[in-house]
Scaffold this motif. Structure first.
Motif, short mmCIF file in Angstrom:
data_model
loop_
_atom_site.label_atom_id
_atom_site.label_comp_id
_atom_site.label_asym_id
_atom_site.label_seq_id
_atom_site.Cartn_x
_atom_site.Cartn_y
_atom_site.Cartn_z
N ARG A 21 30.10 43.76 42.21
CA ARG A 21 30.31 43.36 40.83
C ARG A 21 31.60 42.85 40.97
NH1 ARG A 21 28.79 47.73 36.20
NH2 ARG A 21 30.63 48.71 37.29
N LEU A 22 32.71 42.96 41.56
CA LEU A 22 34.08 42.67 41.44
C LEU A 22 34.85 42.11 42.21
CD1 LEU A 22 35.87 46.22 39.84
CD2 LEU A 22 34.36 43.33 38.45
N VAL A 23 35.54 40.80 41.84
CA VAL A 23 37.22 40.73 42.67
C VAL A 23 38.53 40.85 42.34
CG1 VAL A 23 36.89 37.83 41.48
CG2 VAL A 23 37.90 38.48 44.41
N ILE A 24 39.39 41.51 43.24
CA ILE A 24 40.23 41.46 43.22
C ILE A 24 41.44 41.07 43.43
CG2 ILE A 24 41.97 43.84 42.40
CD1 ILE A 24 38.33 45.00 42.84
N ARG A 25 42.26 40.03 42.81
CA ARG A 25 43.63 39.45 44.08
C ARG A 25 44.80 39.21 42.76
NH1 ARG A 25 42.71 35.24 41.28
NH2 ARG A 25 41.09 34.05 39.69
N PRO A 26 45.53 38.53 43.80
CA PRO A 26 47.22 37.91 42.62
C PRO A 26 46.90 37.02 41.74
CG PRO A 26 47.22 37.87 44.91
CD PRO A 26 45.59 38.48 45.06
N TYR A 27 47.32 37.34 40.68
CA TYR A 27 46.47 35.95 39.35
C TYR A 27 46.99 34.73 39.50
CZ TYR A 27 45.81 39.34 35.96
OH TYR A 27 45.18 40.48 35.86
N LYS A 28 46.11 33.40 39.92
CA LYS A 28 47.18 31.80 40.03
C LYS A 28 47.20 31.38 38.21
CE LYS A 28 43.39 32.36 44.30
NZ LYS A 28 42.43 31.77 44.30
N THR A 29 46.96 30.04 38.53
CA THR A 29 48.28 29.92 36.44
C THR A 29 46.53 29.47 36.21
OG1 THR A 29 48.43 27.72 38.02
CG2 THR A 29 50.41 28.80 37.78
#
Length: 195
Positions: A21-29
């Motif tokens: 159900r999820l994607v986990i990643r660094p934030y983007k602007t």
């Protein structure tokens, strides 16, 4: 030492975990409006460990861009990996998980922290995200041991750590200065699987 050499080969741009159900990643602007919207719709704090609804007046798009740059700097220095948690279904930002390096070399030791926005509690997102990030920490970031440091009375965090497969190890006395005093913490841990 082998793990340290593998760690240096990690490409930050490819750092991502996906669950059912999820994607986990660094934030983007480009995440700013989603991030802002979700925080703006939080409930008031539901307990002393919940940030709840916050004053967002200082959290501008410029501030967010700077935050994203800081996070990238921390990742490039292998100090911390701060990751947004997003629903696959509609892209909604539901929380944040960080993995901080405590020591590398022969230890390969880190710490995990997690926050799920209170509007998304009791839906299993925390367990799903923490399990995925633990796997990422071992397979993509080369850690051998990950700890969670939890307040003695933070029952929800204890249950989350246990449900994600972390084991209770000990109590660290007067471990962190918070709430105006030196506070005891529970230490939960998980090690990478031995080959």
């Amino acid at each position: 030492m082998k793990r340290l050499e593998l760690k240096t080969m990690v490409r930050i741009g490819n750092l991502e975990a996906t669950t059912e159900r999820l994607v986990i990643r660094p934030y983007k602007t480009v995440d700013y409006s989603n991030w802002y919207h979700q925080y703006a719709h939080c409930y008031a704090a539901l307990n002393k460990f919940d940030e709840g609804k916050i004053d967002l007046s200082d959290y501008t798009e410029v501030w967010f861009d700077e935050m994203v740059k800081k996070h990238l700097h921390f990742m490039n220095k292998d100090e911390a990996y701060i990751l947004g948690v997003f629903k696959i279904e509609d892209g909604a930002h539901v929380g944040v998980i960080d993995v901080s390096t405590l020591m590398r070399n022969e230890f390969q030791w880190g710490r995990i922290g997690y926050t799920i926005l209170n509007t998304y509690w009791q839906q299993g997102y925390g367990k799903e995200a923490v399990k995925a990030v633990l796997d990422m920490a071992f397979t993509q970031l080369g850690y051998h041991r990950i700890e969670a440091h939890i307040n003695m009375d933070n029952t929800a965090s204890i249950k989350l750590a246990e449900s994600a497969g972390m084991e209770f190890e000990c109590v660290r006395r007067a471990f962190i200065f918070e709430f105006g005093e030196w506070t005891d913490h529970l230490v939960y841990f998980r090690n990478a699987k031995q080959e």
